[in-house]
Design a protein around this motif. Structure first.
Motif: not given
Length: 656
Positions: A404, A431, A434
């Protein structure tokens, strides 16, 4: 002061705790999820607590003319702390042997916060959601409700005594105003931050105040009179509770309108149930009363037992769950007899002895928790594994946190990176978007013709007129983007998107992107691999190598990649993944967007391998399918090597 014993209240406790236990056990049988709304059992406890505590305080004030705060808090400590501390002490060795460093550190912090009744605050900041899968792996998560109640008891007695002394006849009106304020906060906060509304006292206090108002009403009348219609009311209340436990599920907004069902049902049962009506007789049966008496111990034991079972077992089967439930009852019976009852007995444990032992235990637990936190859960427990492979990291939560860093940086800057490139690519999805952002940003030198940014979004939220979709399409990132690149894990149903699927959301996004003349690129469904909830397939194979011969030989990476090829799409049914991919392909034909397949760079089908290990031997995934930073860097090189973005580049060249 003693309150007249009412067995039906213990029966209510039994019903509530059984619902909570079965909900957390996740019992699926005959095509049904049993007690899918069992999480609402905690709300039943809140109403009962508010009722009993208020009645106790008011009776003492009316009979003695004063309220003994010291005695009240001592009684609460005797009731709560011995069992809470026992549960923590017994769970410690299991945490030591089963939790990896990051999880053990979080466990220690949750233990420390529980000792000082702040775990609801701690879990709000450290947990994505009470019903989330990862929440089931947090052994002390359930202590949030104890902290919540104790925070209420630290303030409410003072408010109640003050209102009785200075407001007198207007005291009930003050309680009503407090409850109304709490309800207003719940309505307001639950829209913007459901987790905050769930965990925090201001948005849930109205549930305890509902019981408090009932107690105040009974004390004012001097006796609990049962009208001829009481049987109908108590039965209706019991039906409301049972309906809530059986018919509602995780898709229900909670706290919200649905929370009124168990709250109103509990108020009706407490107010109207008696020895002669159906609800009163059912709840007063010997079995339910017995379960109600040990309900506190049951509540404390069940969650760590289930949590450690899920962490330790590859698959928490129905038989495993039944054994865990049986163990919960056995431990609850033993602890009720040998811990709860003795500590409540002032003859066996005087004030000094009881308070002294609880204080020493609190200091011991705090010291252990602080030491674990200081050492970050390490203590050299996994040194033998780290010695097998250079730079091996067994702690997947630590690897997750690392992924992150780049995403948080771009969030702070809120712009495309690098900023001076002609083609701006906005990566959209959950996610897994990401992961793709990390893939490109760790290999920025290989993709110099692009600038990248990311917008976190569940695709199902692109349904018509959704607030999230409106914010996205109005954002500067969307307006500036030349390419919208979708990378996500597709689900058939998203609770927070009104039950819509990600495929429906993708279709809505495709329509809008076409209208706005954006190039839409869609990566197909996430490729998933088997994992047991804490260890990846890579980890399991390395641990097995350690157990077999204490070494990881030169062919370890190749063996890992061969196994990953065999285990691809084992985290959920391959048929579901394939069907969703077919639907994405159909949408690509309809809306003329570019469809790319993730398995093209994640696997090498000619060699029958999928890259669970990078060329350097590093772990590529930290769970079923999310990339580590080393994995992202490796996959970026693979993408460049195989020309995965060539269809996008061709579409861009046609526009120039």
């Amino acid at each position: 002061m003693k309150i007249a014993y009412r067995p039906e209240i213990d029966g209510l406790r039994a019903l509530a705790v059984v619902a909570v236990i079965l909900y957390h056990a996740e019992i699926h049988a005959y095509g049904l999820t049993w007690f899918s709304g069992g999480f609402l059992g905690v709300d039943v406890f809140f109403v009962i607590s508010g009722y009993l505590i208020t009645k106790l305080i008011l009776l003492e004030i009316r009979q003695r003319g004063r309220f003994d705060y010291g005695r009240f808090f001592e009684r609460r400590a005797r009731r709560i702390l011995p069992m809470l501390f026992t549960t923590m002490l017994v769970a410690l060795p299991f945490a030591w042997f089963t939790l990896l460093p990051t999880a053990l550190t979080e466990y220690a912090r949750s233990m420390l916060s529980s000792v000082f009744f702040g775990s609801n605050i701690f879990f709000y900041f450290s947990t994505t959601g009470y019903g989330a899968d990862t929440s089931l792996l947090k052994p002390l998560l359930h202590t949030w409700s104890l902290s919540f109640e104790e925070q209420f008891y630290l303030t409410f007695p003072f408010l109640l005594v003050i209102s009785e002394r200075y407001l007198r006849k207007r005291a009930p009106a003050a309680l009503i105003l407090l409850a109304a304020a709490s309800l207003s906060i719940m309505v307001w906060v639950s829209r913007s931050d459901p987790s905050l509304a769930f965990f925090m006292l201001p948005s849930r206090a109205w549930e305890l105040l509902a019981g408090a108002l009932l107690a105040h009403s009974e004390i004012k009348k001097g006796a609990r009179e049962l009208p001829p219609s009481s049987a109908a009311f108590s039965t209706a209340g019991l039906l409301l509770i049972v309906f809530a436990f059986g018919a509602l599920d995780e898709e229900t907004q909670h706290p919200g309108l649905a929370t009124f069902l168990p709250v109103i049902g509990t108020v009706l049962v407490i107010r109207y149930a008696g020895a002669l009506d159906l609800a009163g007789r059912l709840l007063s049966t010997r079995l339910l009363v017995g379960i109600g008496l040990i309900s506190y111990s049951l509540y404390l034991w069940h969650y760590p037992i289930f949590s450690f079972s899920r962490i330790s077992l590859v698959y928490f089967s129905l038989n495993d769950k039944l054994i865990a439930i049986a163990l919960t009852f056995v431990l609850a019976l033993l602890s009720y007899k040998f811990i709860e009852q003795p500590f409540r007995d002032r003859q066996r444990f005087g004030r000094k002895k009881a308070i002294g032992s609880m204080a020493l235990t609190a200091m011991l637990l705090s010291g252990i928790a602080s030491t674990v936190d200081l050492k970050e859960g390490e203590f050299g427990r996994y040194a033998h594994l780290k010695s097998l492979l250079a730079d091996y990291e067994p702690d997947n939560e630590k690897l997750l946190d690392e992924t992150w860093i780049l995403v948080d940086a771009i969030k702070r800057r809120a712009k495309f990176e690098p900023p001076d490139r002609a083609t701006k690519v906005l990566i959209v999805g959950n996610s897994h978007s990401k992961d793709l952002y990390n893939v490109f940003m760790t290999n920025a030198g290989l993709f110099t013709e692009f600038g990248f940014s990311r917008y976190p979004m569940q695709l199902a939220d692109f349904h018509q007129h959704s607030k999230q979709a409106g914010n996205f399409f109005r954002s500067a990132a969307y307006r500036k983007a030349d390419v919208i690149f979708v990378s996500t894990r597709y689900l058939r149903k998203r609770r927070k998107a009104g039950g819509l699927s990600d495929i429906e959301g993708l279709e809505s996004l495709a329509k809008r992107a076409l209208l706005d003349d954006k190039i839409l690129v869609v990566a197909n469904n996430t490729v998933e691999f088997f994992w047991d909830g804490t260890k990846t397939l890579y980890d399991s194979l390395l641990w097995q190598a350690s157990a077999d011969n204490g070494i990881a030989n030169a062919g370890f990476s190749e063996a890992v990649n061969q196994r990953y090829f065999l285990e691809r799409n084992k985290a959920r049914a391959p048929s579901e993944v394939d069907e969703i991919n077919r639907e994405i392909a159909d949408l690509a034909q309809t809306y003329d967007f570019t469809l790319l397949k993730k398995e093209d760079y994640l696997c090498d089908f000619s060699r029958k391998i999928c890259f669970g290990a990078t060329d350097e031997g590093h772990k590529a995934f930290y769970d079923y399918g999310h990339y580590t930073m080393q994995g992202a860097a490796f996959f970026g090189r693979r993408i460049h090597q195989i020309g995965w973005l060539k269809p996008l580049e061709e579409k861009l060249s046609k526009r120039r």
